[in-house]
Write a protein that holds these residues in place. Structure first.
Motif, PDB file in Angstrom:
ATOM      1  N   ARG A  22      -1.940   0.816  -3.139  1.00  0.00           N
ATOM      2  CA  ARG A  22      -0.919   0.149  -4.103  1.00  0.00           C
ATOM      3  C   ARG A  22       0.394   0.193  -3.305  1.00  0.00           C
ATOM      4  O   ARG A  22       0.803   0.897  -2.644  1.00  0.00           O
ATOM      5  N   SER A  23       0.859  -1.092  -3.607  1.00  0.00           N
ATOM      6  CA  SER A  23       2.194  -1.014  -3.356  1.00  0.00           C
ATOM      7  C   SER A  23       3.301  -0.601  -4.444  1.00  0.00           C
ATOM      8  O   SER A  23       2.991  -1.071  -5.739  1.00  0.00           O
ATOM      9  N   ALA A  24       4.422   0.030  -4.183  1.00  0.00           N
ATOM     10  CA  ALA A  24       5.107   0.729  -5.203  1.00  0.00           C
ATOM     11  C   ALA A  24       6.620   0.773  -4.664  1.00  0.00           C
ATOM     12  O   ALA A  24       6.838   0.350  -3.732  1.00  0.00           O
ATOM     13  N   VAL A  33       1.128   3.528  -1.208  1.00  0.00           N
ATOM     14  CA  VAL A  33       0.440   4.524  -1.700  1.00  0.00           C
ATOM     15  C   VAL A  33      -1.148   4.277  -1.525  1.00  0.00           C
ATOM     16  O   VAL A  33      -1.664   3.530  -1.588  1.00  0.00           O
ATOM     17  N   ALA A  34      -1.502   5.385  -0.738  1.00  0.00           N
ATOM     18  CA  ALA A  34      -3.212   5.590  -0.225  1.00  0.00           C
ATOM     19  C   ALA A  34      -3.622   6.500  -1.298  1.00  0.00           C
ATOM     20  O   ALA A  34      -3.339   7.695  -1.384  1.00  0.00           O
ATOM     21  N   PRO A 126       7.335   5.851   2.367  1.00  0.00           N
ATOM     22  CA  PRO A 126       8.248   4.788   2.460  1.00  0.00           C
ATOM     23  C   PRO A 126       7.513   3.836   3.478  1.00  0.00           C
ATOM     24  O   PRO A 126       7.100   4.101   4.231  1.00  0.00           O
ATOM     25  N   VAL A 127       7.774   2.585   3.313  1.00  0.00           N
ATOM     26  CA  VAL A 127       7.094   1.358   4.232  1.00  0.00           C
ATOM     27  C   VAL A 127       7.695   1.305   5.555  1.00  0.00           C
ATOM     28  O   VAL A 127       9.213   1.166   5.249  1.00  0.00           O
ATOM     29  N   ASP A 128       7.292   1.634   6.485  1.00  0.00           N
ATOM     30  CA  ASP A 128       7.815   1.397   7.866  1.00  0.00           C
ATOM     31  C   ASP A 128       6.979   0.050   8.333  1.00  0.00           C
ATOM     32  O   ASP A 128       5.650   0.196   8.748  1.00  0.00           O
ATOM     33  N   ALA A 190      -6.417  -2.348   1.704  1.00  0.00           N
ATOM     34  CA  ALA A 190      -5.234  -2.996   1.946  1.00  0.00           C
ATOM     35  C   ALA A 190      -5.150  -4.601   1.542  1.00  0.00           C
ATOM     36  O   ALA A 190      -4.221  -5.118   0.847  1.00  0.00           O
ATOM     37  N   VAL A 191      -6.388  -5.191   1.933  1.00  0.00           N
ATOM     38  CA  VAL A 191      -6.382  -6.644   1.533  1.00  0.00           C
ATOM     39  C   VAL A 191      -6.520  -6.727  -0.103  1.00  0.00           C
ATOM     40  O   VAL A 191      -5.962  -7.820  -0.358  1.00  0.00           O
ATOM     41  N   ALA A 192      -7.275  -5.894  -0.721  1.00  0.00           N
ATOM     42  CA  ALA A 192      -7.309  -6.024  -2.140  1.00  0.00           C
ATOM     43  C   ALA A 192      -5.726  -5.700  -2.475  1.00  0.00           C
ATOM     44  O   ALA A 192      -5.507  -6.233  -3.663  1.00  0.00           O
TER      45      ALA A 192
END
Length: 225
Positions: A22-24, A33-34, A126-128, A190-192
């Motif tokens: 999920r992207s959060a 989020v994994a 956090p997204v790198d 991730a594609v979903a």
């Protein structure tokens, strides 16, 4: 006690885990989020004890030291440390997951599931962008997949895993098959969540190569949990 070997049907073990991405955001900072879910054939009390008793954690994961109560700091040998944020037996464990200056957040929930217990693991970071492009969610996800296998073996027999055999498992034929299956599933997750399919599966290939490379030949960048 002599350590037990990592012996399992790799594809069957990989298939026991349900994965999602999920992207959060947290405090205005984009995060990924994994999520990994697996049901174990034991009750909540036993699974909770395996997750929170330092002696048992060392049997299937890593030696841990520190204050394991809420507000206390813990340290896993050669790995992450952090703060115990919540510890609500036998249902919820929440920790910060700190690797040097990098801070992420780990949460584990336990719920009754038929005759067993469902473990729901959530790791938010956090997204790198560069790291995500290179490895995708499998960088963290495959590391947790391997830990969940170790937990399952411990719950099944109680013996401690042999640390050397556990570390070498991803480089064996069985381990390579496990990592390939898990990394591909993380790519699909991730594609979903919206990632471009070609990039996601290319990242899964790089994750597989990272985990299955013989340690002395491994690249310097850390990609695991």
């Amino acid at each position: 006690m002599e350590g037990a070997a990592v012996t399992t049907d790799p594809l069957a073990a990989a298939g026991l885990v349900t994965r999602a991405v999920r992207s959060a955001s947290r405090d205005g900072v984009p995060t990924k989020v994994a999520l990994a879910h697996r049901t174990y054939p034991t009750d909540r009390a036993d699974l909770w004890d395996a997750l929170t008793d330092a002696e048992r954690v060392a049997r299937w994961f890593l030696p841990v030291t520190g204050d394991l109560r809420p507000g206390g700091r813990y340290q896993l040998q050669g790995n992450a440390g952090g703060v115990v944020e919540r510890c609500e037996a036998p249902e919820l464990l929440a920790l910060t997951w700190e690797m040097g200056p990098l801070v992420s957040w780990l949460q584990v929930r336990l719920a009754a599931d038929g005759g067993g217990t469902r473990l729901e693991l959530t790791h938010e970071a956090p997204v790198d962008p560069a790291s995500w492009e290179e490895f995708g969610p499998g960088a963290v996800g495959v590391g947790w997949d391997l830990a969940l296998v170790g937990l399952g073996l411990h719950l099944a027999g109680g013996a401690a895993l042999d640390p050397e055999l556990a570390a070498a498992f991803p480089t064996t034929p069985e381990g390579v098959a496990f990592v390939e299956r898990a990394a591909a599933d993380w790519a699909r997750a991730a594609v979903a969540d919206g990632d471009e399919p070609g990039a996601a599966h290319a990242a899964a290939g790089r994750t597989t190569a990272f985990y299955t490379t013989v340690p002395e030949d491994a690249p310097a960048e850390a990609a695991g949990a």
